[in-house]
Each structure stands twice: as structure tokens, then as C-alpha cells.
Design a protein around this motif. Structure first.
Motif, PDB file in Angstrom:
ATOM      1  N   GLU A  26       0.612  -1.069   0.089  1.00 35.98           N
ATOM      2  CA  GLU A  26       0.264  -0.256  -0.266  1.00 35.98           C
ATOM      3  C   GLU A  26       1.366   1.519   0.073  1.00 35.98           C
ATOM      4  N   ALA A  27       0.189   1.888  -0.301  1.00 34.03           N
ATOM      5  CA  ALA A  27       0.977   3.789  -0.687  1.00 34.03           C
ATOM      6  C   ALA A  27       0.767   4.369   1.177  1.00 34.03           C
ATOM      7  N   ARG A  28       1.861   5.166   1.419  1.00 32.92           N
ATOM      8  CA  ARG A  28       1.723   5.609   2.413  1.00 32.92           C
ATOM      9  C   ARG A  28       1.529   7.368   2.498  1.00 32.92           C
ATOM     10  N   ASP A  29       1.162   7.673   3.220  1.00 29.23           N
ATOM     11  CA  ASP A  29       1.472   9.181   2.935  1.00 29.23           C
ATOM     12  C   ASP A  29       2.681   9.765   3.378  1.00 29.23           C
ATOM     13  N   GLU A  30       2.907  10.655   2.370  1.00 23.71           N
ATOM     14  CA  GLU A  30       4.557  11.488   2.482  1.00 23.71           C
ATOM     15  C   GLU A  30       5.005  11.769   4.083  1.00 23.71           C
ATOM     16  N   THR A  31       3.776  12.213   4.760  1.00 19.50           N
ATOM     17  CA  THR A  31       4.233  12.637   6.066  1.00 19.50           C
ATOM     18  C   THR A  31       3.998  11.975   7.000  1.00 19.50           C
ATOM     19  N   PHE A  32       2.465  11.409   7.688  1.00 18.27           N
ATOM     20  CA  PHE A  32       1.878  10.010   8.139  1.00 18.27           C
ATOM     21  C   PHE A  32       2.381   9.221   7.745  1.00 18.27           C
ATOM     22  N   GLY A  33       3.619   8.683   8.182  1.00 23.72           N
ATOM     23  CA  GLY A  33       3.537   7.108   7.473  1.00 23.72           C
ATOM     24  C   GLY A  33       3.100   6.131   8.405  1.00 23.72           C
ATOM     25  N   PHE A  34       2.358   5.974   8.697  1.00 19.67           N
ATOM     26  CA  PHE A  34       1.352   5.561   9.633  1.00 19.67           C
ATOM     27  C   PHE A  34      -0.571   4.932   8.701  1.00 19.67           C
ATOM     28  N   PHE A  35      -0.209   6.165   7.912  1.00 15.93           N
ATOM     29  CA  PHE A  35      -0.926   6.117   6.782  1.00 15.93           C
ATOM     30  C   PHE A  35      -1.216   5.836   5.492  1.00 15.93           C
ATOM     31  N   THR A  36      -2.339   5.095   5.261  1.00 16.72           N
ATOM     32  CA  THR A  36      -2.086   5.275   3.812  1.00 16.72           C
ATOM     33  C   THR A  36      -2.355   6.832   3.202  1.00 16.72           C
ATOM     34  N   THR A  37      -2.408   6.650   1.584  1.00 16.07           N
ATOM     35  CA  THR A  37      -2.590   8.069   1.545  1.00 16.07           C
ATOM     36  C   THR A  37      -4.082   8.268   1.377  1.00 16.07           C
ATOM     37  N   SER A  38      -4.719   7.364   1.009  1.00 13.88           N
ATOM     38  CA  SER A  38      -6.049   7.461   1.223  1.00 13.88           C
ATOM     39  C   SER A  38      -7.131   7.882   2.143  1.00 13.88           C
ATOM     40  N   GLN A  39      -6.591   6.795   4.129  1.00 15.63           N
ATOM     41  CA  GLN A  39      -6.491   7.478   5.289  1.00 15.63           C
ATOM     42  C   GLN A  39      -6.369   8.380   5.388  1.00 15.63           C
ATOM     43  N   ALA A  40      -4.917   9.291   4.719  1.00 17.28           N
ATOM     44  CA  ALA A  40      -4.518  10.816   4.917  1.00 17.28           C
ATOM     45  C   ALA A  40      -5.371  11.543   4.498  1.00 17.28           C
ATOM     46  N   ALA A  41      -6.352  11.484   3.241  1.00 16.03           N
ATOM     47  CA  ALA A  41      -7.045  11.986   2.635  1.00 16.03           C
ATOM     48  C   ALA A  41      -7.885  11.985   3.277  1.00 16.03           C
ATOM     49  N   VAL A  42      -8.886  11.100   3.980  1.00 14.04           N
ATOM     50  CA  VAL A  42     -10.213  11.253   4.615  1.00 14.04           C
ATOM     51  C   VAL A  42      -9.499  11.781   5.821  1.00 14.04           C
ATOM     52  N   PHE A  43      -8.473  11.581   6.532  1.00 12.43           N
ATOM     53  CA  PHE A  43      -7.982  12.526   7.957  1.00 12.43           C
ATOM     54  C   PHE A  43      -8.086  13.748   7.387  1.00 12.43           C
ATOM     55  N   ARG A  44      -7.320  14.265   6.621  1.00 14.15           N
ATOM     56  CA  ARG A  44      -6.801  15.581   6.636  1.00 14.15           C
ATOM     57  C   ARG A  44      -8.881  16.010   6.183  1.00 14.15           C
ATOM     58  N   ASP A  45      -9.333  15.860   5.716  1.00 16.65           N
ATOM     59  CA  ASP A  45     -10.859  16.500   5.352  1.00 16.65           C
ATOM     60  C   ASP A  45     -11.568  16.129   6.285  1.00 16.65           C
ATOM     61  N   LEU A  46     -10.721  15.047   7.684  1.00 20.82           N
ATOM     62  CA  LEU A  46     -12.816  15.213   9.054  1.00 20.82           C
ATOM     63  C   LEU A  46     -11.568  16.658   9.443  1.00 20.82           C
ATOM     64  N   VAL A  47     -10.171  17.176   9.401  1.00 19.04           N
ATOM     65  CA  VAL A  47      -9.546  18.068  10.029  1.00 19.04           C
ATOM     66  C   VAL A  47     -10.785  19.752   9.702  1.00 19.04           C
ATOM     67  N   ARG A  48     -10.300  19.466   8.439  1.00 18.82           N
ATOM     68  CA  ARG A  48     -11.131  20.240   7.502  1.00 18.82           C
ATOM     69  C   ARG A  48     -12.680  20.550   7.980  1.00 18.82           C
ATOM     70  N   GLN A  49     -13.584  19.691   8.444  1.00 20.38           N
ATOM     71  CA  GLN A  49     -14.173  20.181   8.819  1.00 20.38           C
ATOM     72  C   GLN A  49     -14.951  20.529  10.046  1.00 20.38           C
ATOM     73  N   GLY A  50     -13.983  19.379  10.950  1.00 19.54           N
ATOM     74  CA  GLY A  50     -14.256  20.406  12.003  1.00 19.54           C
ATOM     75  C   GLY A  50     -13.793  21.304  12.789  1.00 19.54           C
ATOM     76  N   PHE A  51     -12.532  21.873  11.865  1.00 17.89           N
ATOM     77  CA  PHE A  51     -12.906  23.261  11.433  1.00 17.89           C
ATOM     78  C   PHE A  51     -13.937  24.610  11.749  1.00 17.89           C
ATOM     79  N   ALA A  52     -14.490  23.938  10.276  1.00 19.00           N
ATOM     80  CA  ALA A  52     -15.334  24.874   9.513  1.00 19.00           C
ATOM     81  C   ALA A  52     -16.449  24.692  10.338  1.00 19.00           C
ATOM     82  N   GLN A  53     -16.859  23.353  11.660  1.00 20.13           N
ATOM     83  CA  GLN A  53     -18.375  23.546  12.067  1.00 20.13           C
ATOM     84  C   GLN A  53     -17.987  23.899  13.705  1.00 20.13           C
TER      85      GLN A  53
END
Length: 307
Positions: free
Chosen positions: A13-40
Motif C-alpha cells: 500500500e502507498a503510504r502518506d509521505e508526511t504521516f507514514g502510519f496512514f495510507t494515502t487514502s486514510q490521510a486524505a480522509v483524515f485531513r478532510d475530517l480536520v477541515r470539517q472539524g474546524f468549519a464546524q
């Protein structure tokens, strides 16, 4: 230190370049959740690899909340709850008045702690008073707040100091930091004491390591000293030198420190240090292909004697 609910990605699996414990797809989900959290919480942000930026240019790092998501045993189903709680706390702390404007000097002194942080984190911070206590690790002053901490900047030290008085108060409070767990890790011939706690200052107890050993009823370190690691803010690990378990314990500590620093919130240092009467000498070097342990002539003589 990967949590059961969040196994590391398979080699394919491809790993995220910044957070290596995430796959690239997991990292995308994580960053979007953070963005949503700030918006909320009422703050629009733009997400980047390891931080987000709001419309006024304020930067908020993602390392701690990423590690918290990764280490939660519930896996991805817990990420929305974690990111929402984190972003709400950040926004409330950011909008709140500065504690240095609202707290009395007596209240500040009562809540002041000496804290260890990566030296690299201070490059853009007005904290010339900070002192590097070991390679890559510096000592600063923090005031403990109900939901966060605030770092003393130079202007705060000048206003509420002198520095020596603030540091003295910070050490008194540091000596009283509670440890919620004290575990003994025995592995491959090594024996390591591990302290864990909810306090943000558990790792910083390294500054008063001699007092920590006394509190725990452990042997006072003799002339051989202690191997110690402070991987992240909630953990302190050490081995008091005294017998032939020293070398395998150093190896265990090196692996433990690297794993904790990589995976846990609030990283402090990935290295192991040799503590003697308050002085610290770095023993490990973390390289892309692994961990190198550098043992000088003095420590070699000590290890030969113990072995």
C-alpha cells in the motif's frame, strides 16, 4: 506502537509521505475530517500535508491529532469524534484571552512547569531564554491550563520573572507530576521502566530524574548513571545501570524511543540519552535505514565493567 485498531499499511500500500502510519487514502480522509472539524467550530481552513492555515494566516499543526487517530483502538470510526474534539478545543483556546493577561502572578507561578520540547520547534518562537539540555531537546516554561498549555515567550518571562524564579517554580511543580502507570518491560534480556500519564509533563520529568527515582522507591543511580528516553509528552522510559542487562536495555530503549516518537501525540525526542548527575549525552542516531548506537570510550569501559 501501532494500536490494534490501526495496523500499519501493508508493504504494497502507498503510504502518506508526511504521516507514514496512514495510507494515502486514510490521510486524505483524515485531513478532510480536520477541515470539517474546524468549519464546524466556525473557522475555515486550508489543509496542507502537516498543518492547516486559516484566512488570517494562523497555522495549526496536525501531528498530534494524526497520532491520536492512529493510536485509537477503535480505528477509523473514531476519527470524526477525535478530530471534532481536537479542532473545537483549538478554536476555543485560540479565541480565548491570553492567560498572561488574565492570570495573576501567583496563579501563573502555581501553574508554571518546566517542559522539554524539540529544539527545532523553537526556531520561529520568541523564546531566547530556552536552554538546550541535550542534543535536539530544549527546556522551556509552560503554564498549565484546563484544556491546553501556553508557552512563556521572552516578553512573558521579562514581565513575570526573573527567569530563575519562574524556573524554580516550574521545577517544584514538575516534581509533583502524577504518573498514572509504572510498567516494567522485560524483553530480550533488557529491563526498562516505563512511566505513563495524562499529564503533558510526564516526559519532562526527565529534568528531575533523580527525584523521580526517589519517588518510585527505585535505587539511587550510582556512578554508572541511567539510560533514559522521553519519546513523547506522556511517556518517560529509563534503565538504571547496575548489571549486565545494560546493553540489551539500551537496545530496547532505542527501539521504544523511535516508535513512541513516530507514532504518539506530542513527540519530544527519538533518542536515548546517558544521564549522569543531571547531564545528558545522546547515545543514538536515527537514520533512514535504522538506529545507530554511538558508545564512546567512557561508556564502553562502564559496559565492560558491568558485563
Amino acid at each position: 506502537m501501532a494500536a490494534p485498531g490501526n495496523p500499519r499499511p501493508d508493504a504494497g500500500e502507498a503510504r502518506d509521505e508526511t504521516f507514514g502510519f496512514f495510507t494515502t487514502s486514510q490521510a486524505a480522509v483524515f485531513r478532510d475530517l480536520v477541515r470539517q472539524g474546524f468549519a464546524q467550530a466556525g473557522l475555515e481552513v486550508t489543509a496542507y500535508a502537516d498543518h492547516v492555515v486559516d484566512s488570517s494566516g494562523r497555522v495549526f499543526g496536525l501531528g498530534n491529532v494524526a497520532a491520536e487517530c492512529h493510536n485509537d483502538e477503535r480505528g477509523e470510526r473514531a476519527w470524526r469524534e477525535i478530530t471534532t474534539r481536537h479542532t473545537d478545543r483549538i478554536v476555543r483556546a485560540t479565541d480565548a484571552p491570553s492567560p498572561f493577561d488574565t492570570m495573576t502572578p501567583a496563579e501563573l507561578y502555581a501553574g508554571t512547569y518546566v517542559r522539554l520540547v524539540p529544539t527545532a520547534d523553537l526556531l520561529q518562537v520568541r523564546a531566547a531564554y530556552a536552554r538546550e539540555v541535550a542534543e535536539g531537546v530544549s527546556e522551556v516554561l509552560n503554564v498549565d491550563l484546563p484544556e491546553s498549555v501556553a508557552m512563556f515567550l521572552d516578553e512573558h518571562v521579562e514581565r513575570f520573572g526573573p527567569l530563575a524564579d519562574l524556573r524554580r517554580a516550574g521545577l517544584v511543580n514538575l516534581r509533583a507530576v502524577p504518573f498514572d502507570q509504572h510498567e516494567m518491560l522485560e524483553h530480550q534480556g533488557g529491563r526498562v521502566d516505563i512511566l505513563l500519564g495524562d499529564s503533558m509533563f510526564v516526559a519532562s520529568s526527565l529534568v528531575v530524574l533523580g527525584d523521580v527515582l526517589t519517588r518510585l522507591g527505585l535505587p539511587t543511580p550510582g556512578r554508572y548513571g541511567v539510560f533514559v528516553a522521553a519519546p513523547f509528552r506522556h511517556q518517560l522510559a529509563f534503565h538504571v545501570l547496575g548489571d549486565a542487562t545494560a546493553i540489551p536495555s539500551l537496545n530496547v530503549l532505542a527501539a521504544l524511543a523511535r516508535a513512541g516518537y513516530d507514532d504518539a501525540p506530542g513527540p519530544v525526542s527519538p533518542d536515548v540519552f546517558w544521564w549522569r548527575d543531571g547531564s545528558l549525552e545522546r547515545l543514538t542516531v536515527n537514520e533512514p535505514d535504522g538506529i545507530r548506537i554511538d558508545v564512546g570510550p567512557e561508556l564502553t569501559e562502564v559496559l565492560d565493567r558491568l558485563g
